[in-house]
Design an enzyme around this catalytic site. Structure first.
Site, PDB file in Angstrom:
ATOM      1  N   ARG A 162      -4.810  -9.479   3.202  1.00 52.22           N
ATOM      2  CA  ARG A 162      -5.862 -10.197   2.503  1.00 52.22           C
ATOM      3  C   ARG A 162      -6.424 -11.250   3.463  1.00 52.22           C
ATOM      4  NH1 ARG A 162      -1.417  -9.893  -1.117  1.00 52.22           N
ATOM      5  NH2 ARG A 162      -1.878  -8.708  -3.026  1.00 52.22           N
ATOM      6  N   LYS A 185       0.625 -12.818  -2.795  1.00 53.37           N
ATOM      7  CA  LYS A 185       0.402 -13.386  -4.123  1.00 53.37           C
ATOM      8  C   LYS A 185       1.719 -13.534  -4.871  1.00 53.37           C
ATOM      9  CE  LYS A 185      -4.360 -11.921  -5.069  1.00 53.37           C
ATOM     10  NZ  LYS A 185      -5.229 -11.141  -5.985  1.00 53.37           N
ATOM     11  N   HIS A 253     -12.948  -7.659   2.158  1.00 47.14           N
ATOM     12  CA  HIS A 253     -11.934  -7.055   1.293  1.00 47.14           C
ATOM     13  C   HIS A 253     -11.998  -5.530   1.351  1.00 47.14           C
ATOM     14  CE1 HIS A 253      -8.767  -7.855  -1.502  1.00 47.14           C
ATOM     15  NE2 HIS A 253      -9.283  -7.076  -2.444  1.00 47.14           N
ATOM     16  N   ARG A 256      -9.609  -3.977   3.743  1.00 43.36           N
ATOM     17  CA  ARG A 256      -8.257  -3.761   3.202  1.00 43.36           C
ATOM     18  C   ARG A 256      -8.222  -2.486   2.359  1.00 43.36           C
ATOM     19  NH1 ARG A 256      -3.353  -6.195   0.934  1.00 43.36           N
ATOM     20  NH2 ARG A 256      -3.564  -6.345  -1.332  1.00 43.36           N
ATOM     21  N   HIS A 279       1.322  -4.825  -3.639  1.00 42.12           N
ATOM     22  CA  HIS A 279       0.950  -4.647  -5.037  1.00 42.12           C
ATOM     23  C   HIS A 279       2.205  -4.561  -5.909  1.00 42.12           C
ATOM     24  CE1 HIS A 279      -3.234  -2.753  -4.045  1.00 42.12           C
ATOM     25  NE2 HIS A 279      -3.262  -4.067  -4.069  1.00 42.12           N
ATOM     26  N   TYR A 288      -6.872   1.269  -5.783  1.00 38.24           N
ATOM     27  CA  TYR A 288      -7.274   0.607  -4.541  1.00 38.24           C
ATOM     28  C   TYR A 288      -7.673   1.604  -3.469  1.00 38.24           C
ATOM     29  CZ  TYR A 288      -7.046  -4.043  -2.434  1.00 38.24           C
ATOM     30  OH  TYR A 288      -7.350  -5.277  -1.934  1.00 38.24           O
TER      31      TYR A 288
END
Length: 307
Positions: A162, A185, A253, A256, A279, A288
């Site tokens: 990211r 995250k 993004h 990615r 994820h 994705y």
């Protein structure tokens, strides 16, 4: 916005946000969005009931109240995706609050989010991704800035990072080795392989950078030496895509997204790609990659022991 909200309810909101930061590693931007969404909800209920919304009134919200709020959002022109996000924030707050205060929150937790069409990511072709990297490297107003921008975008495409993760690298990560330890995250840690092209791009930038990079200093710096901001990466990528005639979906993004898609197209394992991206859900990784069902079935038939 907090007018009509009791100090007790406001304290509960801030305590919930603090727990989200501590337990789930929510970012400042995420916390601010949660705060705004829940305050909007409480403000609506204040007007709806024409009375201050303390913990007592909040614990007595009904199914009808929730429907009125959702109708209000529609009337305000709030997009279904945004309304779903607001409802998710409110549910999360109520889940925490009901456990803490000991009341039944089914009327809130059972509320259905509006349906919306999920936007599938649009990855770039391999040639387009390489062209973006080359172009951002050529358009810097100084050679070291071009090298910096190319290094950042190479990390996005080559390692699936990211923007925040790439810009979060510090001097202690240098020189880049075969793998990077990334805290993503929610404070989730993952190990990401670093391809030679990424190591070389970062090494080239570091050699050219006019600022010393200490152990705790950010690797990527702005023109004046401060930490490089994500908006600058977005800006140079936008300039590159316009120069190359690429669509507006060719964002940092998207690099990615492209990393994940190209790995799967090359026969990569979906579970392994999930780990590389950080994820929590495999379904997120599947969306994705933006790979069609035919290709997914080929991967399945190749990998499944009973196929």
């Amino acid at each position: 916005m907090t007018l009509g909200i009791s100090a007790q309810a406001r304290d509960a909101l801030e305590n919930w946000l603090a727990s989200m930061a501590a337990l789930k590693g929510a970012s400042e931007n995420t916390l601010n969005a949660y705060r705004a969404d829940v305050l909007d909800f409480i403000a609506f209920m204040t007007n709806h009931y024409a009375e201050a919304q303390g913990l007592g009134p909040l614990s007595r919200i009904t199914v009808s109240d929730m429907r009125s709020w959702m109708a209000h959002l529609r009337g305000q022109g709030v997009a279904p995706r945004s309304a779903a996000r607001k409802l998710s924030a409110v549910k999360s707050f109520y889940r925490w609050l009901s456990e803490r205060e000991g009341f039944e929150a089914t009327s809130v937790l059972a509320a259905r989010a509006p349906r919306f069409q999920k936007k599938l990511p649009r990855p770039l072709s391999a040639d387009a991704a390489r062209a973006v990297i080359d172009t951002v490297g050529e358009q810097g107003r100084a050679d070291w800035i071009g090298a910096r921008d190319a290094a950042v975008v190479t990390l996005l495409y080559g390692c699936g990072l990211r923007i925040s993760e790439a810009l979060g690298l510090t001097g202690r990560d240098l020189p880049l080795g075969d793998v990077l330890r990334i805290i993503g995250k929610g404070g989730k840690e993952r190990i990401v392989p670093v391809i030679p092209a990424a190591r070389e791009a970062v090494a080239r930038y570091v050699k050219m950078a006019p600022f010393p990079i200490g152990t705790h200093d950010p690797v990527f710096r702005g023109a004046r030496g401060g930490p490089l901001q994500a908006r600058m990466v977005q800006k140079v990528t936008a300039a590159a895509r316009m120069q190359l005639g690429l669509p507006s979906t060719a964002t940092p993004h998207a690099m990615r997204h492209s990393f994940a898609t190209h790995l799967l197209e090359a026969g990569g394992d979906l579970r392994a790609i999930q780990e590389l991206l950080g994820h929590s859900s495999l379904s997120t990784t599947q969306a994705y990659t933006a790979v069609d069902t035919v290709h997914l079935m080929k991967v399945y038939e190749k990998a499944h022991p009973k196929a």
